[in-house]
Design an enzyme around this catalytic site. Structure first.
Site, PDB file in Angstrom:
ATOM      1  CB  SER A 103      -0.918  -0.001   1.225  1.00 52.89           C
ATOM      2  OG  SER A 103      -0.122  -0.098   2.386  1.00 52.89           O
ATOM      3  CB  SER A 108       9.572  -4.200   3.347  1.00 55.05           C
ATOM      4  OG  SER A 108       9.803  -2.977   2.719  1.00 55.05           O
ATOM      5  CD  GLU A 140      12.862  -3.000   1.270  1.00 55.48           C
ATOM      6  OE1 GLU A 140      12.689  -2.738   2.476  1.00 55.48           O
ATOM      7  OE2 GLU A 140      11.935  -3.155   0.457  1.00 55.48           O
ATOM      8  CG  ASP A 152      10.330   3.598   3.418  1.00 57.08           C
ATOM      9  OD1 ASP A 152      10.047   4.810   3.376  1.00 57.08           O
ATOM     10  OD2 ASP A 152      10.076   2.824   2.493  1.00 57.08           O
TER      11      ASP A 152
HETATM   12  C1  GLA Z   1      10.009   3.530  -1.191  1.00 51.37           C
HETATM   13  C2  GLA Z   1      11.462   3.375  -0.752  1.00 51.37           C
HETATM   14  C3  GLA Z   1      11.970   4.670  -0.132  1.00 51.37           C
HETATM   15  C4  GLA Z   1      11.689   5.871  -1.035  1.00 51.37           C
HETATM   16  C5  GLA Z   1      10.236   5.875  -1.519  1.00 51.37           C
HETATM   17  C6  GLA Z   1       9.965   6.955  -2.525  1.00 51.37           C
HETATM   18  O1  GLA Z   1       9.201   3.699  -0.081  1.00 51.37           O
HETATM   19  O2  GLA Z   1      11.603   2.335   0.167  1.00 51.37           O
HETATM   20  O3  GLA Z   1      13.351   4.552   0.146  1.00 51.37           O
HETATM   21  O4  GLA Z   1      12.595   5.916  -2.111  1.00 51.37           O
HETATM   22  O5  GLA Z   1       9.876   4.634  -2.080  1.00 51.37           O
HETATM   23  O6  GLA Z   1      10.077   8.204  -1.941  1.00 51.37           O
END
Ligand code: GLA
Length: 332
Positions: A103, A108, A140, A152
């Site tokens: 979503s 993750s 990741e 993230d």
């Molecule tokens: C995903 C990636 C992040 C970032 C976003 C876009 O969530 O895990 O590191 O690059 O896309 O902003």
């Protein structure tokens, strides 16, 4: 060490999309959806059961034994912490999550960060939050080959209740920006699933590294928008947020080409129905939009948006009025 539980929150990024892997600015909020790992120490093995998937992964305490599916993340986390010097203490753990997968809310990172903290606590091994975030970024990449940025895992660790996290992914400097009282943060999930593993995410990153003009135009304009959104939030200038979010969405749609017709439609409907601001959020290629709305009418507005979305494209959207929460390194 008698065991415990760790919660790592998902995030919704207010603005600063596809800027993290080129050392730019991001502005995520930790939200009250997330992943919990309940753990107990044990000898010789990392054994993790997922309530969502109903299966168990078993990994050596040095990370040996490749996992499959979600187990690949666990294996990568264990291996990277082992390489960083964590002692070989095993755990018996149960993972449960309230983050819808695919979503765009960083399910993750909530998984890797919560598993990592359980492993660190079991071994009484401490890392600074940003070092741990960098390791989880690598986890990741190792697990599923997605060359994601720092946003993230950093958000899962450093978010603060009532605030957005302004992080400069180049210098790794950060500060917390208060969210205006009276403004609700709402996620609307388009119901179109994204998988960064199988999307154009790696391709976009490579294009930025090659210096593609249109992709770079997005990155430069987006970094500027992050600065202006922070100014607007700090100056109490809520009216400035709508045009900035709109421009951010258009740039992701036209210059960066990571939006979808469903996300475009949701953003249009959100503005039509009176959202203060709206844009796609996360990696794109499906996933969710974020909208800001007056708190006392946020739920009614989100209901309206989901109903209009169903009517116009036949899809079931879902919304979450999010509470902002502390990251795992802040709150516990
Ligand atoms: C995903 C990636 C992040 C970032 C976003 C876009 O969530 O895990 O590191 O690059 O896309 O902003």
């Amino acid at each position: 060490m008698s065991g415990g539980a760790v919660f790592a929150p998902a995030r919704v990024n207010l603005i600063g999309e596809h800027t993290d892997y080129s050392g730019g600015l991001v502005l995520p909020v930790g939200i009250d959806l997330g992943t919990t790992v309940a753990w107990q120490p044990r000898d010789g093995l990392v054994r993790v059961r997922s309530l969502a998937f109903g299966d168990v992964v078993e990994i050596g305490t040095d990370g040996s034994g490749a996992g499959t599916g979600w187990g690949r993340y666990v294996a990568a986390v264990v291996a990277l912490l082992h390489e960083r010097g964590r002692s070989e203490v095993g755990i018996d753990a149960v993972v449960s999550s309230t983050v819808p997968i695919g979503s765009g809310l960083s399910s993750s990172a909530a998984l890797t960060v919560s598993v990592a903290l359980a492993l660190c606590r079991a071994a009484e091994f401490e890392l600074e939050p940003l070092e741990l975030a960098q390791l989880m970024r690598r986890a990741e990449a190792r697990a599923v080959g997605v060359p994601c940025g720092l946003m993230d895992p950093a958000s899962a660790l450093l978010a603060r209740r009532g605030h957005a996290l302004l992080l400069d992914c180049g210098s790794e400097q950060y500060r917390h920006v208060p969210l205006p009282e009276g403004l609700a943060v709402v996620v609307v999930d388009s119901g179109v699933r994204h998988s960064l593993e199988h999307s154009g995410y790696a391709e976009r990153r490579a294009e930025v590294e090659r210096g593609d003009e249109r992709r770079m135009r997005h990155v430069a304009s987006e970094n500027e928008r992050v600065r202006r959104v922070v100014e607007a939030l700090e100056g109490g200038n809520v009216d400035a947020l709508g045009p900035l979010f709109r421009a951010g969405h258009d740039s992701l749609r036209d210059d960066f080409e990571v939006s979808t017709p469903e996300l475009d439609l949701l953003v249009d409907i959100a503005y039509e129905r009176g959202a203060v601001a709206a844009r796609m959020t996360g990696g794109g290629f499906g996933g969710s939009i974020v909208l800001l709305a007056d708190a006392d009418r946020a739920r009614a507005l989100a209901d309206d948006v989901v109903a209009a979305y169903r009517e116009r494209c036949g899809r079931e959207g879902r919304f979450y009025v999010c509470a902002s929460v502390d990251g795992a390194a802040v709150g516990s």
